[in-house]
Design a protein around this motif. Sequence first.
Motif, PDB file in Angstrom:
ATOM      1  N   VAL A   1       7.364  14.831 -15.284  1.00 41.26           N
ATOM      2  CA  VAL A   1       6.373  15.183 -14.272  1.00 41.26           C
ATOM      3  C   VAL A   1       6.591  14.290 -13.056  1.00 41.26           C
ATOM      4  CG1 VAL A   1       4.629  16.002 -15.912  1.00 41.26           C
ATOM      5  CG2 VAL A   1       4.661  13.608 -15.256  1.00 41.26           C
ATOM      6  N   ASP A   2       6.182  14.793 -11.903  1.00 43.64           N
ATOM      7  CA  ASP A   2       6.252  13.995 -10.686  1.00 43.64           C
ATOM      8  C   ASP A   2       4.981  13.189 -10.561  1.00 43.64           C
ATOM      9  OD1 ASP A   2       8.756  15.009  -9.800  1.00 43.64           O
ATOM     10  OD2 ASP A   2       7.754  16.822  -9.091  1.00 43.64           O
ATOM     11  N   LEU A   3       5.127  11.889 -10.328  1.00 37.69           N
ATOM     12  CA  LEU A   3       3.986  11.000 -10.132  1.00 37.69           C
ATOM     13  C   LEU A   3       4.108  10.318  -8.777  1.00 37.69           C
ATOM     14  CD1 LEU A   3       3.530   9.072 -13.498  1.00 37.69           C
ATOM     15  CD2 LEU A   3       2.097  10.852 -12.577  1.00 37.69           C
ATOM     16  N   CYS A   4       2.993  10.128  -8.140  1.00 35.20           N
ATOM     17  CA  CYS A   4       2.934   9.352  -6.908  1.00 35.20           C
ATOM     18  C   CYS A   4       1.867   8.281  -7.104  1.00 35.20           C
ATOM     19  CB  CYS A   4       2.602  10.240  -5.718  1.00 35.20           C
ATOM     20  SG  CYS A   4       3.871  11.471  -5.351  1.00 35.20           S
ATOM     21  N   GLU A   5       2.278   7.030  -6.977  1.00 35.00           N
ATOM     22  CA  GLU A   5       1.366   5.910  -7.198  1.00 35.00           C
ATOM     23  C   GLU A   5       1.583   4.854  -6.122  1.00 35.00           C
ATOM     24  OE1 GLU A   5       1.070   5.657 -12.021  1.00 35.00           O
ATOM     25  OE2 GLU A   5       2.775   4.663 -11.091  1.00 35.00           O
ATOM     26  N   PRO A   6       0.525   4.118  -5.795  1.00 33.51           N
ATOM     27  CA  PRO A   6       0.685   3.030  -4.834  1.00 33.51           C
ATOM     28  C   PRO A   6       1.527   1.891  -5.430  1.00 33.51           C
ATOM     29  CG  PRO A   6      -1.576   3.129  -5.643  1.00 33.51           C
ATOM     30  CD  PRO A   6      -0.857   4.279  -6.240  1.00 33.51           C
ATOM     31  N   GLN A   7       2.260   1.218  -4.577  1.00 34.12           N
ATOM     32  CA  GLN A   7       3.140   0.128  -5.016  1.00 34.12           C
ATOM     33  C   GLN A   7       2.374  -0.955  -5.756  1.00 34.12           C
ATOM     34  OE1 GLN A   7       6.635   0.015  -4.626  1.00 34.12           O
ATOM     35  NE2 GLN A   7       6.341  -1.604  -6.120  1.00 34.12           N
ATOM     36  N   PHE A   8       1.148  -1.269  -5.319  1.00 31.57           N
ATOM     37  CA  PHE A   8       0.394  -2.326  -5.988  1.00 31.57           C
ATOM     38  C   PHE A   8       0.079  -1.979  -7.436  1.00 31.57           C
ATOM     39  CE2 PHE A   8      -2.927   0.136  -3.708  1.00 31.57           C
ATOM     40  CZ  PHE A   8      -3.765   0.479  -4.749  1.00 31.57           C
ATOM     41  N   LEU A   9      -0.095  -0.698  -7.751  1.00 25.96           N
ATOM     42  CA  LEU A   9      -0.340  -0.281  -9.133  1.00 25.96           C
ATOM     43  C   LEU A   9       0.928  -0.433  -9.978  1.00 25.96           C
ATOM     44  CD1 LEU A   9      -2.072   0.990 -11.370  1.00 25.96           C
ATOM     45  CD2 LEU A   9      -1.410   3.234 -10.472  1.00 25.96           C
TER      46      LEU A   9
ATOM     47  N   LEU B   1       0.808  -1.214   0.000  1.00 23.10           N
ATOM     48  CA  LEU B   1       0.000   0.000   0.000  1.00 23.10           C
ATOM     49  C   LEU B   1       0.848   1.273   0.000  1.00 23.10           C
ATOM     50  CD1 LEU B   1      -2.757  -0.961   2.607  1.00 23.10           C
ATOM     51  CD2 LEU B   1      -2.882  -1.084   0.107  1.00 23.10           C
ATOM     52  N   ALA B   2       2.163   1.139   0.118  1.00 28.83           N
ATOM     53  CA  ALA B   2       3.044   2.304   0.138  1.00 28.83           C
ATOM     54  C   ALA B   2       2.876   3.113  -1.142  1.00 28.83           C
ATOM     55  CB  ALA B   2       4.494   1.863   0.297  1.00 28.83           C
ATOM     56  N   VAL B   3       2.954   4.428  -1.007  1.00 31.75           N
ATOM     57  CA  VAL B   3       2.834   5.320  -2.154  1.00 31.75           C
ATOM     58  C   VAL B   3       4.250   5.753  -2.547  1.00 31.75           C
ATOM     59  CG1 VAL B   3       1.874   7.478  -3.031  1.00 31.75           C
ATOM     60  CG2 VAL B   3       0.548   6.074  -1.445  1.00 31.75           C
ATOM     61  N   ILE B   4       4.607   5.485  -3.793  1.00 28.94           N
ATOM     62  CA  ILE B   4       5.944   5.760  -4.313  1.00 28.94           C
ATOM     63  C   ILE B   4       5.867   6.961  -5.247  1.00 28.94           C
ATOM     64  CG2 ILE B   4       7.925   4.779  -5.547  1.00 28.94           C
ATOM     65  CD1 ILE B   4       7.037   3.256  -2.936  1.00 28.94           C
ATOM     66  N   CYS B   5       6.743   7.939  -5.032  1.00 28.04           N
ATOM     67  CA  CYS B   5       6.792   9.122  -5.895  1.00 28.04           C
ATOM     68  C   CYS B   5       8.063   9.061  -6.737  1.00 28.04           C
ATOM     69  CB  CYS B   5       6.783  10.394  -5.058  1.00 28.04           C
ATOM     70  SG  CYS B   5       5.250  10.611  -4.105  1.00 28.04           S
ATOM     71  N   TYR B   6       7.930   9.419  -8.003  1.00 29.24           N
ATOM     72  CA  TYR B   6       9.072   9.389  -8.924  1.00 29.24           C
ATOM     73  C   TYR B   6       8.826  10.345 -10.074  1.00 29.24           C
ATOM     74  CZ  TYR B   6       5.920   6.298 -11.520  1.00 29.24           C
ATOM     75  OH  TYR B   6       4.835   5.776 -12.184  1.00 29.24           O
ATOM     76  N   LYS B   7       9.885  10.629 -10.810  1.00 28.94           N
ATOM     77  CA  LYS B   7       9.778  11.472 -12.006  1.00 28.94           C
ATOM     78  C   LYS B   7       9.476  10.578 -13.197  1.00 28.94           C
ATOM     79  CE  LYS B   7      12.303  15.579 -10.916  1.00 28.94           C
ATOM     80  NZ  LYS B   7      11.121  16.389 -10.799  1.00 28.94           N
ATOM     81  N   HIS B   8       8.578  11.058 -14.059  1.00 25.46           N
ATOM     82  CA  HIS B   8       8.163  10.293 -15.233  1.00 25.46           C
ATOM     83  C   HIS B   8       8.108  11.240 -16.425  1.00 25.46           C
ATOM     84  CE1 HIS B   8       5.831   7.674 -17.842  1.00 25.46           C
ATOM     85  NE2 HIS B   8       4.918   8.615 -17.963  1.00 25.46           N
ATOM     86  N   THR B   9       8.656  10.792 -17.542  1.00 26.91           N
ATOM     87  CA  THR B   9       8.573  11.568 -18.773  1.00 26.91           C
ATOM     88  C   THR B   9       7.592  10.855 -19.698  1.00 26.91           C
ATOM     89  OG1 THR B   9      10.870  12.236 -18.503  1.00 26.91           O
ATOM     90  CG2 THR B   9       9.885  12.593 -20.669  1.00 26.91           C
ATOM     91  N   PRO B  10       6.425  11.466 -19.914  1.00 27.16           N
ATOM     92  CA  PRO B  10       5.418  10.822 -20.772  1.00 27.16           C
ATOM     93  C   PRO B  10       5.938  10.624 -22.197  1.00 27.16           C
ATOM     94  CG  PRO B  10       4.471  12.671 -19.568  1.00 27.16           C
ATOM     95  CD  PRO B  10       5.946  12.727 -19.363  1.00 27.16           C
TER      96      PRO B  10
END
Length: 160
Positions: free
Chosen positions: A86-94, A70-79
């Motif tokens: 852009v900065d994205l924050c998503e749950p680990q399960f996703l 359930l941890a939320v991980i934030c990282y940089k993502h280039t579409p």
Amino acid sequence: MKQLRKKYVSALIPTLCGLLILALSPTQTLGEEEQIVIEDLSPRQLRAQIKRIETEFYRVFNTNIDDQNLAVICYKHTPTGSNISVDLCEPQFLIDKRGANVNDLRSGNDVLLSPTDLRTALASEYEALTAAMTEHSAENEYFRELNAINGALREELESR
């Protein structure tokens, strides 16, 4: 001018404690002499403060949960098709499900799920994440304050 702005920003909000005070009202005293007026922050400064608060919000949440899925991980993502990250924050399960889906596609065992299909497939995990955040919010005043500050800063940014 940029150095002056950086000094102003770093002096403006020197600690996270100062940010917590922002949630109480638009104008607050940080020290005996220094005051912060949310309305005086530029949109850029507001976005920077929102990022700081979100980072701390997820750090506090991730530190206090037992299920690291359930941890939320934030990282940089280039579409795709963009040079702007852009900065994205998503749950680990996703993150895990998306990776497994791509691997299954490569091995010919599955079709690539759309973002909507991923959310649908992970509905129970999202419910567990919501329940964990709600429980943590009920138990942890600091977590609630971070959420309130984030909401106040976002509201101010959207009003411009």
